[in-house]
Scaffold this motif. Structure first.
Motif, mmCIF file in Angstrom:
data_model
loop_
_atom_site.group_PDB
_atom_site.id
_atom_site.type_symbol
_atom_site.label_atom_id
_atom_site.label_comp_id
_atom_site.label_asym_id
_atom_site.label_seq_id
_atom_site.Cartn_x
_atom_site.Cartn_y
_atom_site.Cartn_z
ATOM 1 N N ARG A 170 -6.704 2.092 -4.087
ATOM 2 C CA ARG A 170 -7.050 1.698 -2.719
ATOM 3 C C ARG A 170 -7.652 0.298 -2.604
ATOM 4 N NH1 ARG A 170 -6.591 5.741 0.948
ATOM 5 N NH2 ARG A 170 -6.361 7.872 0.135
ATOM 6 N N TRP A 171 -7.951 -0.372 -3.695
ATOM 7 C CA TRP A 171 -8.588 -1.687 -3.615
ATOM 8 C C TRP A 171 -8.201 -2.514 -4.847
ATOM 9 C CZ3 TRP A 171 -11.515 -3.782 0.318
ATOM 10 C CH2 TRP A 171 -12.219 -4.958 0.032
ATOM 11 N N SER A 176 -12.230 4.913 -6.005
ATOM 12 C CA SER A 176 -11.468 4.017 -5.141
ATOM 13 C C SER A 176 -10.111 3.667 -5.748
ATOM 14 C CB SER A 176 -12.257 2.729 -4.872
ATOM 15 O OG SER A 176 -12.426 1.991 -6.080
ATOM 16 N N MET A 210 -16.825 -1.322 1.669
ATOM 17 C CA MET A 210 -16.265 -2.561 2.208
ATOM 18 C C MET A 210 -17.351 -3.401 2.869
ATOM 19 S SD MET A 210 -12.557 -1.766 3.956
ATOM 20 C CE MET A 210 -12.448 -3.464 4.558
ATOM 21 N N ILE A 259 -8.514 -10.231 2.985
ATOM 22 C CA ILE A 259 -8.290 -8.799 2.780
ATOM 23 C C ILE A 259 -7.122 -8.393 3.662
ATOM 24 C CG2 ILE A 259 -9.262 -6.482 3.035
ATOM 25 C CD1 ILE A 259 -12.036 -7.762 2.676
ATOM 26 N N GLN A 269 0.848 -1.193 0.000
ATOM 27 C CA GLN A 269 0.000 0.000 0.000
ATOM 28 C C GLN A 269 0.886 1.246 0.000
ATOM 29 O OE1 GLN A 269 -0.556 -2.130 3.101
ATOM 30 N NE2 GLN A 269 -1.363 -3.538 1.571
ATOM 31 N N THR A 327 -5.584 -3.539 0.213
ATOM 32 C CA THR A 327 -6.399 -2.334 0.345
ATOM 33 C C THR A 327 -5.731 -1.293 1.233
ATOM 34 O OG1 THR A 327 -8.632 -1.510 0.801
ATOM 35 C CG2 THR A 327 -7.754 -3.135 2.331
#
Length: 282
Positions: free
Chosen positions: A95-96, A92, A135, A151, A38, A113
């Motif tokens: 971020r995902w 998004s 989410m 996740i 991330q 994420t």
């Protein structure tokens, strides 16, 4: 025969800076099968150059250049991957990132994420609420898609008081707001049962498992992030905000969990520590 699978997640706080400070050496020693990153803050080409050709890399960059960015790097190529979360008008990007991997005779779905950090009573917090809402909707869909789903990442919420050293001083801070924590009450609450969150709200539990808490038990931490300010790292005044969230079937296969905390402040290559979990998948 069951197949061992080592999955690591870390917010690198800029992958180029992390590599300059020692990330490559860490990665070379850890025998990771799937690496979730991330805050990559770099192009796909830079990420490929840093990690090298032995890794299959999926990367979803943020809309704003130099911000956020999530990636999944694996020894074996993903069979399919998906990006975007929530409504079409919700950004998004970066971020995902979801991907399905063949592991032995099974398929394991892994999500990298990066939840917004948020700032109380600002548009940044509004975006965090939207992300957490998305989410909340996606979790049951993922579990239905694949009972072996995971996740991982920087979720930017300390779920319980034992997840933050200075929880009393952060009760009105983003990352430990009762409303934020209530989402996690539902994420980890019994599936299908009505869960009352710490903020008094109610909603159905999703039955996912907090692997770190399951492994560590009812102890403080183990923390995964420390502020750069003051002596937070030296005093272990941290937050546990980096998670492995697993479906029950996958959580049942966990064989080891660890936070790779640096030996000293000046040996860190990110303000987060990698969270490394060994699974044994049939």
């Amino acid at each position: 025969m069951a197949t061992p699978l080592r999955i690591a997640t870390v917010n690198v706080n800029g992958v180029r800076a992390a590599y300059k400070k020692g990330m490559a050496e860490w990665l070379a020693e850890r025998n990771v099968d799937i690496l979730a990153l991330q805050e990559v803050r770099a192009t796909t080409e830079i990420l490929e150059d840093l990690l090298g050709p032995e890794w299959d890399i999926l990367h979803d960059g943020a809309t704003a250049k130099g911000r956020a960015g999530v990636a999944l790097a694996s020894r074996n190529k993903a069979s399919i991957h998906r990006v975007a979360l929530g409504a079409d008008d919700f950004d998004s990007a970066g971020r995902w990132l979801e991907a399905d991997y063949e592991v032995g005779n099974s398929i394991v779905t892994v999500v990298s994420t990066y939840v917004h950090s948020g700032v109380v009573d600002t548009p940044k917090q509004d975006e965090k609420w939207k992300f957490l809402d998305a989410m909340n909707e996606r979790l049951p869909e993922l579990a239905a898609h694949n009972p072996l789903s995971l996740i991982v990442g920087d979720l930017n919420v300390g779920h319980r008081e034992i997840d933050i050293k200075n929880w009393r001083g952060n009760r009105t801070s983003a990352g430990f707001l009762p409303r934020e924590r209530a989402y996690f009450d539902r994420f980890f609450g019994p599936e299908g049962e009505t869960v009352t969150g710490v903020d008094g709200s109610t909603g159905p539990g999703h039955g996912w498992v907090d692997v770190g808490r399951q492994w560590a038990g009812e102890v403080d931490g183990p923390y995964t992030w420390w502020s750069q300010r003051g002596q937070a790292f030296d005093n272990d005044s941290g937050w546990r905000i980096d998670y492995h969230m697993a479906t029950p079937a996958l959580a049942a296969t966990v064989k080891h969990y660890t936070v790779d905390k640096a030996s000293a402040w000046d040996t860190r290559w990110s303000d987060h520590s990698p969270v490394v979990v060994d699974y044994l998948v049939d």
